[in-house]
Write a protein that holds these residues in place. Sequence first.
Motif, PDB file in Angstrom:
ATOM      1  N   LEU A  22       0.841  -1.192   0.000  1.00 26.59           N
ATOM      2  CA  LEU A  22       0.000   0.000   0.000  1.00 26.59           C
ATOM      3  C   LEU A  22       0.881   1.249   0.000  1.00 26.59           C
ATOM      4  N   ASP A  23       0.714   2.073  -1.044  1.00 27.85           N
ATOM      5  CA  ASP A  23       1.387   3.380  -1.121  1.00 27.85           C
ATOM      6  C   ASP A  23       0.344   4.426  -0.753  1.00 27.85           C
ATOM      7  N   TYR A  24       0.346   4.853   0.534  1.00 27.76           N
ATOM      8  CA  TYR A  24      -0.715   5.762   0.972  1.00 27.76           C
ATOM      9  C   TYR A  24      -0.403   7.209   0.651  1.00 27.76           C
TER      10      TYR A  24
ATOM     11  N   ASN B  41      -2.061   6.912  -2.916  1.00 29.46           N
ATOM     12  CA  ASN B  41      -3.397   6.312  -2.849  1.00 29.46           C
ATOM     13  C   ASN B  41      -3.496   5.077  -3.741  1.00 29.46           C
ATOM     14  N   GLU B  42      -2.455   4.260  -3.775  1.00 27.60           N
ATOM     15  CA  GLU B  42      -2.440   3.077  -4.618  1.00 27.60           C
ATOM     16  C   GLU B  42      -2.111   1.848  -3.777  1.00 27.60           C
ATOM     17  N   VAL B  43      -2.622   0.720  -4.248  1.00 27.25           N
ATOM     18  CA  VAL B  43      -2.344  -0.555  -3.604  1.00 27.25           C
ATOM     19  C   VAL B  43      -2.014  -1.574  -4.692  1.00 27.25           C
ATOM     20  N   TYR B  44      -1.055  -2.447  -4.381  1.00 23.41           N
ATOM     21  CA  TYR B  44      -0.678  -3.519  -5.279  1.00 23.41           C
ATOM     22  C   TYR B  44      -0.812  -4.839  -4.527  1.00 23.41           C
ATOM     23  N   ALA B  45      -1.355  -5.878  -5.220  1.00 21.91           N
ATOM     24  CA  ALA B  45      -1.498  -7.202  -4.617  1.00 21.91           C
ATOM     25  C   ALA B  45      -1.079  -8.245  -5.635  1.00 21.91           C
ATOM     26  N   GLY B  46      -0.433  -9.308  -5.150  1.00 21.88           N
ATOM     27  CA  GLY B  46       0.009 -10.367  -6.046  1.00 21.88           C
ATOM     28  C   GLY B  46       0.128 -11.694  -5.346  1.00 21.88           C
TER      29      GLY B  46
ATOM     30  N   PRO C 172      -7.695 -12.092  -9.726  1.00 20.98           N
ATOM     31  CA  PRO C 172      -6.656 -12.098 -10.770  1.00 20.98           C
ATOM     32  C   PRO C 172      -5.366 -12.730 -10.267  1.00 20.98           C
ATOM     33  N   ASP C 173      -4.332 -12.659 -11.143  1.00 21.12           N
ATOM     34  CA  ASP C 173      -2.984 -13.029 -10.703  1.00 21.12           C
ATOM     35  C   ASP C 173      -2.366 -11.891  -9.899  1.00 21.12           C
ATOM     36  N   SER C 174      -2.629 -10.661 -10.347  1.00 20.72           N
ATOM     37  CA  SER C 174      -2.149  -9.486  -9.618  1.00 20.72           C
ATOM     38  C   SER C 174      -3.020  -8.296  -9.990  1.00 20.72           C
ATOM     39  N   ILE C 175      -2.988  -7.259  -9.129  1.00 18.95           N
ATOM     40  CA  ILE C 175      -3.856  -6.114  -9.332  1.00 18.95           C
ATOM     41  C   ILE C 175      -3.173  -4.860  -8.800  1.00 18.95           C
ATOM     42  N   ARG C 176      -3.462  -3.754  -9.476  1.00 25.20           N
ATOM     43  CA  ARG C 176      -2.980  -2.439  -9.039  1.00 25.20           C
ATOM     44  C   ARG C 176      -4.189  -1.514  -9.056  1.00 25.20           C
TER      45      ARG C 176
ATOM     46  N   THR D 233      -8.678   7.767  -7.878  1.00 28.37           N
ATOM     47  CA  THR D 233      -9.262   7.800  -9.230  1.00 28.37           C
ATOM     48  C   THR D 233     -10.177   6.612  -9.495  1.00 28.37           C
ATOM     49  N   LYS D 234     -10.122   5.600  -8.618  1.00 27.54           N
ATOM     50  CA  LYS D 234     -10.897   4.377  -8.763  1.00 27.54           C
ATOM     51  C   LYS D 234     -10.469   3.561  -9.986  1.00 27.54           C
ATOM     52  N   LYS D 235      -9.321   3.865 -10.559  1.00 28.97           N
ATOM     53  CA  LYS D 235      -8.834   3.110 -11.699  1.00 28.97           C
ATOM     54  C   LYS D 235      -8.041   1.908 -11.209  1.00 28.97           C
ATOM     55  N   ALA D 236      -8.037   0.853 -12.054  1.00 22.13           N
ATOM     56  CA  ALA D 236      -7.321  -0.366 -11.676  1.00 22.13           C
ATOM     57  C   ALA D 236      -6.726  -1.000 -12.919  1.00 22.13           C
ATOM     58  N   LEU D 237      -5.639  -1.716 -12.717  1.00 18.48           N
ATOM     59  CA  LEU D 237      -5.008  -2.507 -13.763  1.00 18.48           C
ATOM     60  C   LEU D 237      -4.879  -3.925 -13.213  1.00 18.48           C
TER      61      LEU D 237
END
Length: 907
Positions: free
Chosen positions: A134-136, A139-144, A168-172, A177-181
């Motif tokens: 979590l990069d606060y 405002n981003e979070v990464y999971a894998g 998923p396998d991983s998510i950002r 912004t509520k955007k995700a990859l």
Amino acid sequence: MTHKYSVLQYTKIAFKPLHTNLFNIVLLSFFLSLGYSNLYSQDIKKKQSNIPAKTQEVKKPIKEDTTKQTVAETPADTIKLDTINVKKNFLNGKVKYSAQKYAKIEQKKKLITLYDKAELYYQDVELKSGIIVLDYEKNEVYAGRIKDSLGNYTQFPSFKQGDNTVEPDSIRFNFKTKKALIWNSRSTQGEFNVKAAITKKENDSVYFLKGARFTTSKDVDNPEYYFQTNKIKFIPGKKIVTGFTNMVIADVPTPLFLPFAYFPLSKETSTSGVILPSYNDSNDKGFSLQNGGYYFALSDHYNLTLLGDYYTNGSYGISAQSSYANRYHYQGSFNLRFENNIISERGYPDYSKTKIYNIQWSHSQDSKSSPNSTFSASVNLGSSEYFKQTINQVNVGSSLNNSLSSSVSYSTVFHTIPEGRLSLTATHSQNTNTKEINMTLPTLQFSLDRIYPFASNDAAKKGFFKNINLQYNLNGRNSFVTTDSLFFKPEMFKDSEIGFQHSIPLSTNFKVFKHFSVSTSMNYEEVWYFKTIHKEYDNNLSTVVTTEVPGFDAFRTYSSSTSVGTTIYGTFNFGDDKKIKSIRHVMRPSISHSYTPSFEKYYNTYATDASGRMQNDYTRFEGGMYGAPGKNSSNFVGFNLSNTFEAKVTDKDSTKTEPKKIMLLNNLNLSTSYNFDATELNWAPVRVSGGTQFFDNKLSANFGMTLDPYAIDNSGNRINTFNIDNGGSLFRMTSANLTMNYSLSSSKENKKDKDSQGKRNGGREDDLFGSDINVGSQRKSQFTDEDEGKDVVSEFFRAKLPWDMTFAYSLTYGNNNREKKITGNSVMVSMNTDLTPKWKAGVSTGYDFVQKGVTFTQFRFERDLLSWRMDFNWTPFGDNASWNFYIGIKSGILSDIKWEKRNLTNH
């Protein structure tokens, strides 16, 4: 990530190729599989893709620890739930997190790293994964994922936001912004399971997917089929728009493709759309397109489907179907079909042209909607030849039914003293063999409850006087007797009959000598007619002429009856050490007397020849719907004896201490009567009937016979001489019948579809007349929800085959004129079984020993192909000889991707 929404329900669309060219079959089937929706072009941004997410149950968030803690960077054994307060210009709330192995907070980099069974909760986001960063500040979070000791990936991310879940396998993800990859996401949208290489979430309502596949198979990673596309734009609850799409079966690309496709995903329960026709062929009508039309989703309470058929020899058919429902009030369905049937070609000797139709309507009212009144309808009427001539029938068993019947009724209760009841009923009865139709429009019934004039409301009604009661009943009818060709034409209504019947029964009951029950009654009856007859000899025509006399007329009659009965019990004990411990015999004898005087005053005479010397009696009320007054008095004494036999036997279960009761003979009835006022043939024939069950009530048997004490002459007429005095036996058996029904299965419950269209058409639910011939997507599969997931792929056969069987046997004997002939002798059987976990088979057949031929025969096969289903139905001979083959996707949203072939070999 997905939104929950209702799956669209459509009338299923069928498309069939014209011939057996496999490439065209599959290509055109897929191209027209979206026939219920419209096709649109799309505007998709480059290198943007998205995927809907799979909804799953999420565990309750871990309870927050109110103590503020800072975790060191050195690994710890286990980190419990922690919270961190941050500045509002970074995150807008508290972050709750936990990890199995370690949690690391880097204040300078504004990072929180969670490892092994990591969980993070922030606002409406719930994230579980092997590793979470979590990069606060951003405002981003990464999971894998993480690797286990063997080097295999485990603990895949599970990301849930609101009602949307993606695995998923991983998510950002960016909280602001509520955007995700998302990489290699797996999700569910309605009946679709979707997997995409890359998914980009623009906002809560737009997703873009790249390298995606979607299927209705449960295993999205190894599906038996899927649709491959590189670009998808998805708007939850509204639509899916795809780019170039290719169908892949068993990982082999097929030539089936679309340049683009549009799927509506409305939250409404149904949407209007085109219904594509199916292709068929027959020997006498040529090639055809059947069941093409349009489905109208008019509202949440009712819909309308318009369908049509066309055959190359000029035949056509049109139908309108509608279903409606209002919760806690009523529900029903309506089906109207018309066909212009042409057989062969004009100029050929077998050419014929007929117009047939059928109307079906069912309506039921919820008991909660109106406690004082009810309305119901069950209508099945139309051309007598409909079920025998139509190709588009739903159930072949309907063609074996020789009667159609309908009833529409309304009833209400009047809370008066005494309470009154009123009902109006319209009925219809049609014999499809004789084409005679009997109809009432309507039947009126009104009654007042019993009145006890000699008993107070609170007093017990005991004894002769206190039990005296009377009622009032009114019955009125407007009836028609017509034929198929005159149905609902002006000629039908010219011959209508109207009548009213009033009756006032007066009765009482009491006991004599403690053990005998006595009931006696008197009945006054008055009948009104609005049309009578007059008979006279016409000298010009040299015959008796009957003319109708319009106008009101009435007759009045009365009668009395008395019956005395008792119950006698007898038990035969054989001892506690015997297998049959005792037999109980219950007899219920009764004697009745009925008397009706002569009503000669309503009779006139007419001459039967020109001289006038030959006279006959007649009544002007002859042929009335409620009968006519009797000229001769009747003074009957009736005798009736009913018997039941039960036994107590030793139970096979050794743990049971009490003996088991079994029924030996459910009923054995004997009845006859004697008429004191008759000048001859005073005794009526003796009627004997009975029934019982065997094998734990699986086999039921019923029998009956008629025994006549009088002899017959050479012409077959009964004479006033006892048969025993004419050199015969005491009784002459004039008729007998035996019917047996046997139903059993390998399981305790033999499940049947009780509400099939075939049964409503007049077929049988036990499949003795065959099951639905419609093997397409509209037919309900033999595989139930309970069959899902019970077997494995490696299980090719069953050690124990599940099965069910229905067996029927009928035997009739006739001897009215000493013919001593078996008039009917037939057997029918219906069987269904599971050959393997994925194969079901069934057969219906029989044999008529009198006609010396096989009765209706049908073979049924069904194969469960996971996401697909295959049916084959074959009727090898008879008027409905045909075969039907179907293979298609089970899912309702893709049920039009199928191949269906029918052939009516003889009609």
